[in-house]
Design an enzyme around this catalytic site. Structure first.
Site, short mmCIF file in Angstrom:
data_model
loop_
_atom_site.label_atom_id
_atom_site.label_comp_id
_atom_site.label_asym_id
_atom_site.label_seq_id
_atom_site.Cartn_x
_atom_site.Cartn_y
_atom_site.Cartn_z
N GLY B 48 89.23 24.99 45.82
CA GLY B 48 88.94 24.30 47.07
C GLY B 48 87.86 24.94 47.90
O GLY B 48 87.45 24.38 48.91
N HIS B 75 65.99 30.44 43.40
CA HIS B 75 67.33 30.08 42.94
C HIS B 75 68.37 30.29 44.04
O HIS B 75 68.23 31.19 44.85
CB HIS B 75 67.71 30.92 41.72
N HIS B 78 69.83 33.48 45.22
CA HIS B 78 68.93 34.36 45.98
C HIS B 78 68.55 33.78 47.34
O HIS B 78 68.01 34.49 48.17
CB HIS B 78 67.67 34.67 45.15
N ASP B 164 64.69 38.85 39.60
CA ASP B 164 65.12 38.35 38.29
C ASP B 164 63.89 38.22 37.41
O ASP B 164 62.87 37.67 37.85
CB ASP B 164 65.78 36.98 38.43
N ASP B 196 67.16 43.86 37.20
CA ASP B 196 68.01 42.73 36.81
C ASP B 196 68.83 43.04 35.55
O ASP B 196 68.26 43.30 34.50
CB ASP B 196 67.07 41.54 36.58
N SER B 233 67.18 21.58 37.87
CA SER B 233 66.10 20.92 38.59
C SER B 233 65.07 21.90 39.12
O SER B 233 63.95 21.52 39.44
CB SER B 233 66.67 20.08 39.74
N HIS B 369 66.22 35.50 31.73
CA HIS B 369 66.42 36.92 32.00
C HIS B 369 66.08 37.74 30.76
O HIS B 369 66.39 37.34 29.64
CB HIS B 369 67.87 37.19 32.40
N HIS B 391 72.28 42.90 39.97
CA HIS B 391 72.33 41.53 39.46
C HIS B 391 73.12 41.45 38.17
O HIS B 391 72.57 41.19 37.10
CB HIS B 391 70.90 41.01 39.24
#
EC number: 3.1.-.-
Lengths: 554, 554
Positions: B48, B75, B78, B164, B196, B233, B369, B391
């Site tokens: 929830g 992203h 970040h 990253d 990273d 996207s 990555h 990360h």
């Protein structure tokens, strides 16, 4: 006597909508045979459900025809419905399988207090007659020993069911797939082949189980301290390789985790797992040994929170704990849905300072199911007239069907069925028949019922947004509000007294408005409370807790 | 002025307990700089909850020191905490990033009605001064264009943060990692490298993004009908390759899904995504084109139930539906936890008769990555005095630390921190400093609060076993029971009238027993009702629904 042109009906009751709850019925005239009776484990879509079974109403309705139950191997997705099915059947139906599989089933039935089942042990090459069915068992290789495929000869046609399989030329116990038998059946002519689709999207040939041995031995040999290996407790070949590697490098083996203890005991007693007594020690004797002489074989490869590995990682195991310098091997793949639980344990172990090996870092696991080349090889050996992919999700069944086309089976002779559909075979020809009652049954505590979508939807909703109970007591003599009690569980704002006070005031004014004059029915008030409260909470919190209004006249 | 021996403090507030909510604070004297302000998405453990943010109380308490916020790339792990952070800050703090990243952030801030943020666009090689910090941005390659690493020069030492990254020698936009800058900084001397860790357990070198192109083009070219490609996207390079492949084989591109429409629009406007207007068509114009001239670019690669792909697969999309003969490419990897949702969509599509390609069947996705060889290469180029893996989950941080040891960094100079820990750098030496307030904050509807374990535990319990409300009205004048109302939601037995009747009788007799004589306190009755009902239900159903007892005197 069945009529001369009676059909052989093949009716899958489970196994075609996912990896799990395999159960297929074969029916000819007055005779019926079942292959496998498995369960499936629930996922997030079925919160709180313990187990999922195929709906086998059709079998119960035709119990007088049922001549026997064949279990291909000892995994729960092939055996787990048995305790329920046997209790629902009024007669003792014989169960045919290998010594190991029957041994595993015996333990499970005992947990359900099912006494003296009618076990019939069979071997590679055994032939039995069940009514109109002449059935031959043949050895297959899988991630559990003593797995069978099944060939059935009936007056209406011949059928082969592969069971779960890979084609392992170097199996740990030396029991290879019985290619001679498969080719002999092929020469007789197979009208329908049912074959395992689990890895139908995976290119190539699944590596032999033997491929895992060197990696296991390398890690166990070079580990600076103790080595913990988590694996499936029924994967006796894997356990054998872990034991062999341990003994070879001078380590003793400790077994922990309930199913691991049970299965290694059964497998050793029945001769499937071989390790000398002096190489197995009790967890309580571990302290006498230096760390570099210890291997711990444990459950928990799926991240199960109550498993031995999880308890050890969290310091909750009764006799063992994991610490810095230990090495942990996850000798298994996470079953889809378990990835995050497994990763959580790996992270806990990393924080403790353990070195962890899983499939991504070393060849410590291979699949028990054949990949595309093996599936095509099976199709090419068997040359079935008709093909029915089984044991898979929709993607796998479709991929397997495409492989069959590549091997030359015409598309019209390939049948992707749903659970409950039927395939009718006559004179070597197959066609779709009528469907039977089917579906799933949920085991939820002691309740064993048809899947109730309302219950599950409510649980998901409760998990999302929690619940608000609103109790309104109305004095029947003057329609005035006596008491309003509002409480929330699983809602972030339950302790926000201003908000809860506003909500209470809103309910009061709503009820007073409805009760004005001659009063309103309890149902009207209940609906009014629910709607006004839901709208109020949405506008204030942008959440939609389940509102349970209780309205009573006092 | 800071004292001469002031320390540079590095304080990670997020990003060290999982892949998500990256946020690191750098503090020297009276100056503070933040790198990244990300969110994390919840999993089954947080039912929830909408979003998870790092607890940035420490930043708010030191707002007067905060000179700027640096965002390495666009992203959400970040950038996603920015709308919340900016609203909590009393001043407008400048935000430094690339044109594309700022463009993406602008859209997100607009959704939160945050007007005219203080954006400061920077390029590869840009240098800025924020108080005592001299900061240089350098280009890195990642699964989104215009990603930066950051070099910081301070009086107490030099720090590099990779952001990253992967090391892609053939990036789609030609913008390679700025090796010259990295080596120049290395020559200046790096006291601490933050790097990273996402793929620190993965051997080898991550393939170039360009490796995906041929597979995409092959599938798109040979598909018999329409092709649907689901991807992230924000992965503009991937979208570019899909567009290029489509145009090359004479197909038009349709874009659908809210974030896909938004991001392609922003990326085209800013010059990051190049496709001629005539090659992009509206979904409503699709019918004019034959199927084999169409590619649909859509959201839904993570199985999100409201995404374009899910809607199309379920026949719920407003303008598009998927049917037999269509080809679907899942050009992404499921993020851990999403595997089953993705598989469910693949199964739906398989049932519709689509051909599906994902990473297991063709090279339609590569990671953004760097793998172990890239991470070691970075360490070898930078030669940092001290190293702090960031990360990642605990497993990744530990694996990255091991790689650093392999490259020659002494174990004592490697620091695995927890969120809220600090690292103090003085004269090139690093040591652990005191911790600051940290933790996580849950966004649950409009409520943004510290994680409340009771709320989540209650939700999980409600999901497991449902809820029973039991309302008891007691007449205060004679301590007799007026009414008992029992109702259940999310329980399988709620419709079992016998059981519910027995439960009601049990509650009545329990209350009557307690009320005998002088009556009992409401609290005593409430506890009595809860316990007796819980025990009764466990004995009868083997489930433990949450029991909410409401006791009122009337």
């Amino acid at each position: 006597m069945p009529k001369k042109d009676s059909a052989l009906k093949i009716i899958p009751l489970g196994g075609l909508d996912g990896i799990g709850k395999n159960m297929t019925v074969f029916e000819y005239g007055n005779d019926m045979v079942m292959i496998d009776a498995g369960l499936m484990f629930p996922d997030d879509e079925q919160p709180g459900i313990d187990l999922i079974l195929p709906d086998y109403t059709y079998v119960l309705e035709n119990e007088d025809k049922l001549r026997g139950i064949i279990i291909t191997h000892g995994h729960e997705d092939h055996t787990g419905a048995l305790p329920y099915l046997l209790q629902d059947l009024t007669h003792k139906v014989p169960i045919y399988s290998s010594k190991l599989t029957l041994g595993i089933i015996e333990g499970k039935l005992a947990e359900h207090n099912i006494k003296s089942p009618k076990f019939r042990e069979v071997q590679d090459g055994s032939t039995i007659t069940l009514g109109a069915f002449n059935i031959t068992f043949f050895a297959m290789t899988h991630s559990i020993p003593a797995a069978f495929g099944v060939f059935m000869n009936t007056p209406a046609g011949n059928v082969m069911h592969t069971g779960d399989f890979k084609l392992d030329q170097t199996p740990i116990d030396g029991v290879r797939p019985n290619y001679a038998a498969i080719n002999r059946f092929a020469a007789e002519g197979i009208d329908v082949l049912l074959s395992d689709s689990t890895n139908a999207t995976r290119p190539g040939f699944t590596p032999s189980e033997a491929a895992v041995g060197p990696a296991l031995r390398h890690i166990i040999k070079n580990a600076p301290g103790r080595v913990f290996v988590a694996s499936f407790s029924s994967h006796i070949h894997r356990l054998q390789q872990i034991c062999d590697a341990s003994v070879a490098v001078g380590r003793k083996v400790v077994v922990t985790g309930r199913s691991m203890v049970t299965n290694t005991k059964v497998a050793r007693e029945l001769g499937y797992l071989r390790i000398a007594d002096e190489n197995i020690i009790d967890a309580y004797d571990l302290e006498k040994l230096p760390d570099e002489q210890i291997v711990v074989l444990c459950t928990g490869s799926q991240g199960e929170p109550l498993s031995a590995l999880a308890r050890m990682a969290n310091g909750e195991h009764k006799s063992l704990s994991i610490h810095e310098g230990d090495t942990v091997i996850i000798s298994a793949n996470p079953i889809p849905g378990n990835e995050k639980s497994v990763q959580a344990i790996i992270n806990s172990l990393s924080k403790l300072g353990c070195d962890i090996y899983d499939k991504s870092q070393a060849l410590v696991h291979v699949s028990g199911h054949g990949s595309q080349e093996e599936l095509k090889l099976m199709l090419a050996m068997v040359k079935p007239r008709n093909f029915m992919p089984v044991h898979g999700e929709a993607q796998h069944l479709r991929a397997h069907a495409k492989l069959a086309q590549q091997v030359g089976i015409p598309e019209r002779n390939i049948f992707i069925l749903d659970n409950g559909d039927s395939l009718e075979v006559r004179h070597g020809k197959a066609r779709r028949g009528p469907s039977v009652d089917s579906g799933v049954v949920y085991v939820d505590g002691l309740s064993i019922t048809d899947a109730n979508p309302v219950v599950l939807r409510d649980r998901q909703r409760l998990a999302q947004d929690g619940v608000i109970t609103c109790v309104v007591a109305i004095r029947s003599r003057n329609h005035s509000v006596d008491t309003i009690d509002l409480s929330g569980r699983g809602v972030s704002f339950a302790t926000d007294e201003v908000l809860m006070g506003d909500a209470r005031d809103l309910v009061r004014s709503q009820v007073e408005r409805l009760e004005k004059g001659n009063g309103a029915s309890i149902d009207t008030v209940r609906k009014g409370v629910r709607n006004s409260l839901s709208n109020f909470l949405w506008s204030k919190t942008h959440t939609r807790p389940m509102v349970i209004p209780v309205v009573m006249e006092v």
